[in-house]
Design a protein around this motif. Structure first.
Motif, PDB file in Angstrom:
ATOM      1  N   PRO A  65       6.961  -1.900  -7.312  1.00  0.00           N
ATOM      2  CA  PRO A  65       7.460  -0.419  -7.087  1.00  0.00           C
ATOM      3  C   PRO A  65       6.008   0.212  -6.769  1.00  0.00           C
ATOM      4  O   PRO A  65       5.226   0.429  -7.564  1.00  0.00           O
ATOM      5  CB  PRO A  65       8.477   0.110  -8.527  1.00  0.00           C
ATOM      6  CG  PRO A  65       7.602  -0.474  -9.099  1.00  0.00           C
ATOM      7  CD  PRO A  65       7.390  -2.343  -8.985  1.00  0.00           C
ATOM      8  N   PRO A  66       6.214   1.181  -5.869  1.00  0.00           N
ATOM      9  CA  PRO A  66       5.615   2.457  -5.770  1.00  0.00           C
ATOM     10  C   PRO A  66       5.547   3.253  -6.964  1.00  0.00           C
ATOM     11  O   PRO A  66       6.813   3.603  -7.664  1.00  0.00           O
ATOM     12  CB  PRO A  66       6.681   2.900  -4.674  1.00  0.00           C
ATOM     13  CG  PRO A  66       8.101   2.845  -4.659  1.00  0.00           C
ATOM     14  CD  PRO A  66       8.333   1.489  -5.278  1.00  0.00           C
ATOM     15  N   PRO A  67       4.222   4.205  -6.823  1.00  0.00           N
ATOM     16  CA  PRO A  67       3.663   4.532  -8.223  1.00  0.00           C
ATOM     17  C   PRO A  67       4.905   5.909  -8.150  1.00  0.00           C
ATOM     18  O   PRO A  67       5.281   6.408  -6.873  1.00  0.00           O
ATOM     19  CB  PRO A  67       2.647   4.922  -7.871  1.00  0.00           C
ATOM     20  CG  PRO A  67       2.521   4.954  -6.258  1.00  0.00           C
ATOM     21  CD  PRO A  67       3.589   3.696  -5.912  1.00  0.00           C
ATOM     22  N   LYS A  68       5.066   6.603  -9.595  1.00  0.00           N
ATOM     23  CA  LYS A  68       6.072   7.412  -9.110  1.00  0.00           C
ATOM     24  C   LYS A  68       5.013   8.192  -9.076  1.00  0.00           C
ATOM     25  O   LYS A  68       4.283   9.125  -9.328  1.00  0.00           O
ATOM     26  CB  LYS A  68       6.965   7.519 -10.283  1.00  0.00           C
ATOM     27  CG  LYS A  68       7.945   7.049 -10.550  1.00  0.00           C
ATOM     28  CD  LYS A  68       7.863   6.770 -12.310  1.00  0.00           C
ATOM     29  CE  LYS A  68       8.955   5.309 -12.758  1.00  0.00           C
ATOM     30  NZ  LYS A  68       9.401   6.186 -14.040  1.00  0.00           N
ATOM     31  N   ALA A  69       6.044   9.535  -8.324  1.00  0.00           N
ATOM     32  CA  ALA A  69       5.286  11.075  -7.845  1.00  0.00           C
ATOM     33  C   ALA A  69       4.600  12.049  -9.234  1.00  0.00           C
ATOM     34  O   ALA A  69       5.405  12.071 -10.275  1.00  0.00           O
ATOM     35  CB  ALA A  69       5.660  11.554  -7.432  1.00  0.00           C
ATOM     36  N   LEU A  70       3.493  11.930  -9.806  1.00  0.00           N
ATOM     37  CA  LEU A  70       3.130  12.281 -10.540  1.00  0.00           C
ATOM     38  C   LEU A  70       3.583  14.491 -10.404  1.00  0.00           C
ATOM     39  O   LEU A  70       4.190  15.090  -9.409  1.00  0.00           O
ATOM     40  CB  LEU A  70       1.649  13.488 -10.304  1.00  0.00           C
ATOM     41  CG  LEU A  70       1.022  11.131 -10.102  1.00  0.00           C
ATOM     42  CD1 LEU A  70      -0.516  11.929  -9.873  1.00  0.00           C
ATOM     43  CD2 LEU A  70       0.546  10.902 -11.780  1.00  0.00           C
ATOM     44  N   PRO A  71       3.989  14.254 -12.282  1.00  0.00           N
ATOM     45  CA  PRO A  71       4.842  16.172 -11.725  1.00  0.00           C
ATOM     46  C   PRO A  71       3.884  16.640 -11.728  1.00  0.00           C
ATOM     47  O   PRO A  71       2.920  17.150 -11.586  1.00  0.00           O
ATOM     48  CB  PRO A  71       5.179  15.916 -13.505  1.00  0.00           C
ATOM     49  CG  PRO A  71       3.331  15.313 -14.535  1.00  0.00           C
ATOM     50  CD  PRO A  71       3.829  13.634 -13.148  1.00  0.00           C
ATOM     51  N   ARG A  72       4.606  18.408 -10.961  1.00  0.00           N
ATOM     52  CA  ARG A  72       3.914  19.105 -10.335  1.00  0.00           C
ATOM     53  C   ARG A  72       3.147  19.735 -11.812  1.00  0.00           C
ATOM     54  O   ARG A  72       3.447  20.045 -12.617  1.00  0.00           O
ATOM     55  CB  ARG A  72       5.045  20.533  -9.814  1.00  0.00           C
ATOM     56  CG  ARG A  72       5.192  19.482  -8.584  1.00  0.00           C
ATOM     57  CD  ARG A  72       6.579  20.462  -8.218  1.00  0.00           C
ATOM     58  NE  ARG A  72       5.971  22.167  -7.674  1.00  0.00           N
ATOM     59  CZ  ARG A  72       5.947  23.061  -7.087  1.00  0.00           C
ATOM     60  NH1 ARG A  72       7.483  23.315  -7.501  1.00  0.00           N
ATOM     61  NH2 ARG A  72       5.467  23.729  -6.751  1.00  0.00           N
ATOM     62  N   PRO A  73       1.999  20.354 -11.254  1.00  0.00           N
ATOM     63  CA  PRO A  73       1.309  20.905 -12.193  1.00  0.00           C
ATOM     64  C   PRO A  73       1.631  22.273 -13.005  1.00  0.00           C
ATOM     65  O   PRO A  73       1.686  22.723 -12.283  1.00  0.00           O
ATOM     66  CB  PRO A  73      -0.446  20.990 -12.621  1.00  0.00           C
ATOM     67  CG  PRO A  73      -0.175  21.257 -10.024  1.00  0.00           C
ATOM     68  CD  PRO A  73       1.066  19.565  -9.923  1.00  0.00           C
ATOM     69  N   THR A  74       1.317  22.287 -14.593  1.00  0.00           N
ATOM     70  CA  THR A  74       2.168  23.305 -14.363  1.00  0.00           C
ATOM     71  C   THR A  74       0.747  24.929 -15.003  1.00  0.00           C
ATOM     72  O   THR A  74      -0.420  24.215 -14.650  1.00  0.00           O
ATOM     73  CB  THR A  74       2.441  23.037 -15.902  1.00  0.00           C
ATOM     74  OG1 THR A  74       1.492  23.314 -17.149  1.00  0.00           O
ATOM     75  CG2 THR A  74       3.646  22.651 -16.574  1.00  0.00           C
TER      76      THR A  74
END
Length: 294
Positions: A65-74
């Motif tokens: 599966p395509p990699p999950k999008a990284l969470p937006r940096p806080t």
């Protein structure tokens, strides 16, 4: 007719037999041809045949599966450092923890000259080539039965510029109507007490202004201003540093440059009053040279 005449009679001919080797070779040849056909064109025919009969010899490639999008940096948390952690250390604070001369001998002599006390250059003393000094002396006019007023200032140290002690001797100093020391002479003590930046000595200057005896000792430093017992008009001032005291040794070891970054050298005070010291315009008779303090 003989008995075996029938046996010798000609038998009818049967069908010729095909050798097994022929069938084996034929099977191998057909297999090669079929294998070539099925495997040609990137095994397209073989995939078609397997699909026709309802089974898949080559299942579709299973892709991850395509990699999950990284969470937006806080955004980083804001933290305000106290000023005392980022500001450069103050020379006054350093002098509180480690008693040292915060000024060299040549710089001390220059500071006195800037304050109007015309000291000599920092040179080797005539009595000892290992001792360096600068000095200032002034003799006033003679007053009847009184000793002439005079001032002697000396700063002593070594060839590297390190100060050993500073001394002042005044004889019959000029005072105002309240008995306080003349501001031109007081400027000498103001400069000597301000330049080392030892701010824990608070009462010395006030006592000198009033010509009162005072002695202050603290953390290896010693300041004395005393009137001579047998000569009431003579006053001696000594500012010295004893670097061999127990607290001084322990503190010097703790704040060694091997452990800490060296503290910055302080800048010279800019608020030293620069008015020239008062000097008599004419001196009547030869000036009397005061006794050198030792």
């Amino acid at each position: 007719m003989p008995e075996n005449s029938s046996a010798n009679a000609k038998q009818p001919l049967g069908k010729p037999k095909i050798p097994v080797v022929f069938w084996l070779l034929l099977t191998i040849s057909l297999s090669l041809v079929m294998g070539t056909v099925l495997l040609s064109n990137d095994m397209k025919h073989l995939k078609t045949v397997s699909h026709y009969f309802g089974f898949e010899l080559f299942p579709a490639d299973v892709r991850p599966p395509p990699p999950k999008a990284l969470p937006r940096p806080t955004p980083p948390a804001a933290f305000k450092l106290p000023l005392h952690l980022i500001e450069p250390p103050l020379a006054q604070t350093a002098a509180t923890f480690l008693r040292t001369w915060r000024i060299s001998g040549p710089a001390m002599c220059a500071a006195l000259r800037d304050a109007g006390i015309a000291t000599s250059d920092w040179v080797a003393a005539s009595f000892n080539a290992d001792t360096f000094e600068c000095f200032f002396e002034h003799g006033g006019k003679r007053e009847k039965d009184q000793l002439p007023s005079s001032i002697f200032v000396i700063v002593r140290g070594d060839a590297a510029g390190a100060i050993n002690n500073m001394r002042v001797k005044i004889i019959n100093p000029e005072t105002d109507q309240n008995g306080q020391l003349d501001p031109g002479i007081l400027r000498i003590f103001e400069t000597m007490l301000r330049q080392p930046q030892w701010l824990d000595f608070h009462e010395t200057l006030n006592a000198i202004r009033d010509l009162r005896d005072i002695k202050e000792d603290g953390f290896g430093a010693s300041i004395n201003f005393t009137r001579e017992v047998l000569n009431p008009g003579r006053y001696n001032f000594t500012l010295s540093l004893d670097a061999t005291s127990g607290p001084q040794k322990r503190t010097r070891s703790y704040f060694s440059d091997r452990t800490w970054l060296p503290s910055p050298e302080p800048t010279a005070e800019n608020d030293v009053r620069s008015a020239p010291a008062s000097t008599p315009a004419d001196a009547e008779g030869p000036a009397t040279k005061p006794d050198h303090p030792h």
